[in-house]
Design an enzyme around this catalytic site. Structure first.
Site, short mmCIF file in Angstrom:
data_model
loop_
_atom_site.label_atom_id
_atom_site.label_comp_id
_atom_site.label_asym_id
_atom_site.label_seq_id
_atom_site.Cartn_x
_atom_site.Cartn_y
_atom_site.Cartn_z
N THR A 34 0.87 -1.08 -0.16
CA THR A 34 -0.04 0.03 0.09
C THR A 34 0.95 1.28 0.00
O THR A 34 2.31 1.04 0.51
CB THR A 34 -0.78 0.05 1.14
OG1 THR A 34 -1.76 -0.88 1.34
CG2 THR A 34 -1.62 1.18 1.71
N GLY A 46 -10.95 -1.70 3.39
CA GLY A 46 -9.78 -1.92 4.35
C GLY A 46 -9.81 -0.31 5.05
O GLY A 46 -10.74 0.28 4.93
N GLY A 98 -1.06 -1.70 6.78
CA GLY A 98 -1.07 -2.96 7.45
C GLY A 98 -2.45 -3.70 7.45
O GLY A 98 -3.07 -3.55 6.31
N1 ASP Z 1 -4.18 -1.53 5.00
C1 ASP Z 1 -4.36 -2.13 3.60
C2 ASP Z 1 -5.76 -2.81 3.50
O1 ASP Z 1 -5.98 -3.42 4.61
C3 ASP Z 1 -3.32 -3.12 3.28
C4 ASP Z 1 -1.84 -2.65 3.32
O2 ASP Z 1 -1.72 -1.58 3.89
O3 ASP Z 1 -1.00 -3.37 2.96
O4 ASP Z 1 -6.57 -2.88 2.66
#
Ligand code: ASP
Length: 303
Positions: free
Chosen positions: A172, A202, A224
């Protein structure tokens, strides 16, 4: 209020990242470094934090290296659904999109939602019709095609354990900037998590969870395991601890990320405060990150 301090901090996602070859690491670090340096120059010339955040995030969305825009991961139905949000700390103006499939730069659309509508968050078809009506760039979903991410999905579908799902997460993106006017802005963009349920949203497009900006306190972009970041309102939580507990940026952000680790939530965040201090804590093996401020040197790292 104007500030003599200014700076930019970006991330390209937190995770295990163990599959990256030395060559891939170098390519990623170069992209992060170029983006941070250009963003810094814009700030130095008096650019506004919201423009710089939009610029940095859209640079990463245009690159297949990160899980946002062109590099987005696939949901369980092999479709890429993207989420993004942006916030300006001066007046808390905020915009966000979720589950869009045809928007070249979700972060740009998020900003336009904050500036041209009375709403904060538009999703799916509604967000895409709004984009069309204002001439935002729409692309065919094939623009986002990624063989690597399809293979990642198919591999993940064969796994059942929760750990594997978390471990295979990639990049991300986010950016947080403090400009010379003392304005803090933050933005986050993502394809979400591989193998997510269709329609799953998310933390990235949720103000307070994935993104927060508050002048005179701080700005944050998270990355995350989104479900935890939503339930613990991570981005806002960091600023709240600074505001009400008088903690430093470093203390507040490291504690929040440490507490997430204690409950099995993996991830990290980037943050900048009103004095130009930067923090980039993570509880995973790595987090792609970079920062440059008028009082600290260029710092680009993955592990
Ligand atoms: N936070 C993002 C989500 O849950 C994913 C990530 O940050 O890798 O969609």
């Amino acid at each position: 209020m104007s500030s003599e301090n200014f700076g930019i901090v970006v991330h390209g996602g937190a995770g295990v990242l163990s599959g990256l070859s030395k060559e891939q690491q170098k390519i990623i670090e170069e992209k992060v470094s170029e983006t941070v340096i250009s963003a810094y120059k814009m700030l130095e010339q008096g650019g506004s934090s919201i423009d710089i955040v939009e610029y940095a995030v859209s640079e990463f969305e245009d690159s297949p290296l990160f899980n946002a825009g062109r590099g987005s991961v696939y949901n369980a139905n092999e479709i890429q659904e993207m989420d993004a949000s942006i916030m300006h700390g001066k007046n808390r103006s905020a915009g966000a999109v979720a589950s869009v499939k045809k928007i070249k730069n979700p972060i740009k659309l998020a900003r336009k939602i904050s500036e041209y509508t009375e709403h904060v968050l538009l999703i799916g078809d509604g967000a895409e019709s709004f984009a069309q009506s204002i001439g935002e760039t729409i692309v065919d979903p094939s623009y986002f095609y990624s063989e690597k991410n399809l293979l990642r999905l198919r591999k993940q579908k064969k796994l059942t354990s929760h750990d594997n799902i978390i471990q295979d997460k990639i990049g991300t993106v986010g950016a947080v900037a403090l400009d010379k006017m003392g304005n803090i802005s933050a933005g986050t963009s993502t394809g979400g998590m591989t193998n997510k349920m269709p329609g799953r949203v998310g933390d990235s497009p949720l103000i307070g969870a994935g993104t927060w900006a508050q002048n005179d306190v701080c700005g944050v972009s998270s990355t995350g395991h989104g479900e935890f970041f939503i339930k613990y309102q991570v981005a806002k939580e960091v600023c709240t601890r600074i505001e009400y507990l008088g903690q430093s940026l470093n203390e507040a952000s490291s504690k929040v990320i440490g507490e997430l680790y204690d409950i099995g939530a993996s991830g990290g965040l980037i943050a900048i405060d009103k004095s130009g201090n930067v923090a980039m804590p993570f509880n995973t093996q790595g987090m792609i990150r970079g920062s440059l401020t008028n009082k600290s040197k260029l710092n680009i790292a993955i592990y």
